[in-house]
Design a protein around this motif. Structure first.
Motif, PDB file in Angstrom:
ATOM      1  N   ARG A   2       0.861  -1.185   0.000  1.00  0.00           N
ATOM      2  CA  ARG A   2       0.000   0.000   0.000  1.00  0.00           C
ATOM      3  C   ARG A   2       0.900   1.238   0.000  1.00  0.00           C
ATOM      4  O   ARG A   2       1.584   1.517   0.989  1.00  0.00           O
ATOM      5  N   ILE A   3       0.883   1.955  -1.129  1.00  0.00           N
ATOM      6  CA  ILE A   3       1.820   3.057  -1.361  1.00  0.00           C
ATOM      7  C   ILE A   3       1.046   4.335  -1.651  1.00  0.00           C
ATOM      8  O   ILE A   3       0.283   4.414  -2.616  1.00  0.00           O
ATOM      9  N   ASP A   4       1.257   5.360  -0.822  1.00  0.00           N
ATOM     10  CA  ASP A   4       0.619   6.668  -0.998  1.00  0.00           C
ATOM     11  C   ASP A   4       1.725   7.690  -1.228  1.00  0.00           C
ATOM     12  O   ASP A   4       2.530   7.960  -0.340  1.00  0.00           O
ATOM     13  N   LEU A   5       1.749   8.301  -2.416  1.00  0.00           N
ATOM     14  CA  LEU A   5       2.873   9.148  -2.817  1.00  0.00           C
ATOM     15  C   LEU A   5       2.579  10.648  -2.835  1.00  0.00           C
ATOM     16  O   LEU A   5       3.261  11.406  -3.528  1.00  0.00           O
ATOM     17  N   HIS A   6       1.615  11.101  -2.040  1.00  0.00           N
ATOM     18  CA  HIS A   6       1.327  12.543  -2.028  1.00  0.00           C
ATOM     19  C   HIS A   6       0.649  12.898  -0.709  1.00  0.00           C
ATOM     20  O   HIS A   6      -0.548  12.694  -0.530  1.00  0.00           O
ATOM     21  N   THR A   7       1.421  13.435   0.240  1.00  0.00           N
ATOM     22  CA  THR A   7       0.874  13.855   1.534  1.00  0.00           C
ATOM     23  C   THR A   7       1.581  15.120   2.011  1.00  0.00           C
ATOM     24  O   THR A   7       2.675  15.446   1.553  1.00  0.00           O
ATOM     25  N   HIS A   8       0.937  15.795   2.961  1.00  0.00           N
ATOM     26  CA  HIS A   8       1.469  17.054   3.487  1.00  0.00           C
ATOM     27  C   HIS A   8       1.478  17.058   5.011  1.00  0.00           C
ATOM     28  O   HIS A   8       0.545  16.561   5.647  1.00  0.00           O
ATOM     29  N   SER A   9       2.514  17.647   5.570  1.00  0.00           N
ATOM     30  CA  SER A   9       2.616  17.846   7.012  1.00  0.00           C
ATOM     31  C   SER A   9       2.442  19.330   7.319  1.00  0.00           C
ATOM     32  O   SER A   9       2.219  20.135   6.411  1.00  0.00           O
ATOM     33  N   ASN A  10       2.586  19.685   8.589  1.00  0.00           N
ATOM     34  CA  ASN A  10       2.455  21.106   8.935  1.00  0.00           C
ATOM     35  C   ASN A  10       3.686  21.922   8.559  1.00  0.00           C
ATOM     36  O   ASN A  10       3.752  23.115   8.836  1.00  0.00           O
ATOM     37  N   VAL A  11       4.661  21.282   7.886  1.00  0.00           N
ATOM     38  CA  VAL A  11       5.763  22.041   7.304  1.00  0.00           C
ATOM     39  C   VAL A  11       5.255  22.856   6.109  1.00  0.00           C
ATOM     40  O   VAL A  11       5.877  23.824   5.702  1.00  0.00           O
ATOM     41  N   SER A  12       4.121  22.446   5.547  1.00  0.00           N
ATOM     42  CA  SER A  12       3.428  23.308   4.581  1.00  0.00           C
ATOM     43  C   SER A  12       2.007  23.505   5.072  1.00  0.00           C
ATOM     44  O   SER A  12       1.795  24.142   6.108  1.00  0.00           O
ATOM     45  N   ASP A  13       1.017  22.947   4.398  1.00  0.00           N
ATOM     46  CA  ASP A  13      -0.367  23.228   4.772  1.00  0.00           C
ATOM     47  C   ASP A  13      -1.116  22.029   5.323  1.00  0.00           C
ATOM     48  O   ASP A  13      -2.347  22.038   5.397  1.00  0.00           O
ATOM     49  N   GLY A  14      -0.403  20.991   5.750  1.00  0.00           N
ATOM     50  CA  GLY A  14      -1.032  19.919   6.493  1.00  0.00           C
ATOM     51  C   GLY A  14      -1.205  20.345   7.942  1.00  0.00           C
ATOM     52  O   GLY A  14      -0.690  21.380   8.369  1.00  0.00           O
ATOM     53  N   THR A  15      -1.898  19.542   8.709  1.00  0.00           N
ATOM     54  CA  THR A  15      -2.160  19.914  10.107  1.00  0.00           C
ATOM     55  C   THR A  15      -1.370  19.076  11.106  1.00  0.00           C
ATOM     56  O   THR A  15      -1.431  19.341  12.300  1.00  0.00           O
ATOM     57  N   GLN A  16      -0.627  18.072  10.635  1.00  0.00           N
ATOM     58  CA  GLN A  16       0.118  17.199  11.531  1.00  0.00           C
ATOM     59  C   GLN A  16       1.629  17.361  11.336  1.00  0.00           C
ATOM     60  O   GLN A  16       2.092  17.472  10.203  1.00  0.00           O
ATOM     61  N   PRO A  17       2.407  17.338  12.415  1.00  0.00           N
ATOM     62  CA  PRO A  17       3.864  17.305  12.269  1.00  0.00           C
ATOM     63  C   PRO A  17       4.275  16.046  11.512  1.00  0.00           C
ATOM     64  O   PRO A  17       3.533  15.043  11.506  1.00  0.00           O
ATOM     65  N   PRO A  18       5.436  16.054  10.860  1.00  0.00           N
ATOM     66  CA  PRO A  18       5.853  14.877  10.089  1.00  0.00           C
ATOM     67  C   PRO A  18       5.814  13.570  10.868  1.00  0.00           C
ATOM     68  O   PRO A  18       5.392  12.538  10.333  1.00  0.00           O
ATOM     69  N   ALA A  19       6.239  13.577  12.130  1.00  0.00           N
ATOM     70  CA  ALA A  19       6.247  12.345  12.920  1.00  0.00           C
ATOM     71  C   ALA A  19       4.828  11.826  13.146  1.00  0.00           C
ATOM     72  O   ALA A  19       4.583  10.611  13.092  1.00  0.00           O
ATOM     73  N   VAL A  20       3.895  12.727  13.381  1.00  0.00           N
ATOM     74  CA  VAL A  20       2.497  12.321  13.574  1.00  0.00           C
ATOM     75  C   VAL A  20       1.921  11.794  12.261  1.00  0.00           C
ATOM     76  O   VAL A  20       1.145  10.823  12.254  1.00  0.00           O
ATOM     77  N   LEU A  21       2.300  12.412  11.159  1.00  0.00           N
ATOM     78  CA  LEU A  21       1.859  11.942   9.846  1.00  0.00           C
ATOM     79  C   LEU A  21       2.322  10.509   9.593  1.00  0.00           C
ATOM     80  O   LEU A  21       1.551   9.668   9.117  1.00  0.00           O
TER      81      LEU A  21
END
Length: 282
Positions: A2-21
């Motif tokens: 299961r491969i998901d190749l497009h996500t965002h963290s709060n380093v841009s406009d996501g709401t979760q820090p990378p570790a939480v993501l």
């Protein structure tokens, strides 16, 4: 896999820090996740450490915001590039600075009609994050002016709104050339998402491919089915990779991790084509 190749963290406009993501990716039973923050690789280090800890393979990436000469927005996913490549880094820094200037001007315009100021917005921006309209949308939500980001972008923050402010973004041809020079694999994100705004003409697709575009994101919730059929035909004709992804933003969008996936052989080919950065394996 299961491969998901497009996500965002709060380093841009996501709401979760990378570790939480990365932890969320594990909970979603993903084997592989790409972190593709807008115009930033600032989350790569934290994401890599978290990926090793939770046992999820990480594909370091970035989503480059571009604009054609006709003013059409193009989002280019870059996988496994060298984040220190001078040419790409210079262009991304220029675009990131322009985003910040644009955001402050936009808030100044909004403040003329709404109880909103720049301090309200900064509360929603993680340190060092790429600033964008989603952060302003979050401030509007917090102030009770709109219900959610979707309403904000449909009204106050729309590109047709009188508050709208444009910003510098590189031409997609230049961005493709720089990603390739940095050893990365460029893939056109949600290329036929007409509900988001104007999409590029067929000729622009061909010019992007001639410049070195290597793939198209076919399975994305914003690509209509007829558009996906067209993209598959284009990919077959021009030998492009086809990816599928969630474009997950945490609570910022309804998109769910793993709602669209990429085939394992496509990821393997991305690794073969890249020379800038490695995939991070636990």
């Amino acid at each position: 896999m299961r491969i998901d190749l497009h996500t965002h963290s709060n380093v841009s406009d996501g709401t979760q820090p990378p570790a939480v993501l990365l932890a969320a990716a594990k909970d979603a039973a993903l084997d592989v996740l790409a972190l593709t923050d807008h115009d930033s690789t600032g989350g790569w280090g934290e994401a890599a450490a978290a990926a090793r800890e939770v046992g999820v393979v990480l594909v370091p990436g970035m989503e480059v915001s571009c604009r054609t000469a006709e003013g059409i927005s193009v989002h280019l996913l870059s996988y496994l590039h060298d984040p220190s490549h001078p040419g790409l880094l210079e262009e991304i820094t220029k675009a990131k600075d322009a985003r910040l200037s644009r955001a402050t001007r936009l808030v100044e315009r909004l403040a003329e009609d709404y109880p909103l100021n720049w301090d309200d917005v900064t509360q929603h921006i993680a340190p060092g994050a790429t600033v964008g309209r989603p952060h302003i949308a979050d401030a509007l939500v917090a102030a009770g002016i709109v219900e959610d980001r979707t309403e904000a972008f449909r009204s106050i923050l729309s590109s047709h709104s009188r508050y709208y402010v444009s910003h510098y973004a590189p031409d997609p041809i230049l961005a493709i050339e720089l990603v390739r020079a940095a050893g990365g694999v460029p893939v056109f994100a949600h290329p036929v998402a007409s509900a988001r705004g104007r999409v590029v003409a067929d000729q622009t697709f061909e010019e992007m491919i001639d410049a070195g575009l290597l793939g198209v994101e076919v399975d994305h919730r914003d690509n209509p089915e007829q558009g996906r059929v067209w993209l598959r035909a284009l990919a077959a004709r021009r030998g492009l990779l086809m990816t599928g992804s969630s474009d997950y933003h945490g609570a910022g969008k309804p998109n769910l991790l793993g709602e669209n996936l990429t085939a394992a052989h496509v990821l393997a080919r991305i690794e073969e084509l890249a020379s800038g950065s490695p995939v991070i394996r636990p």
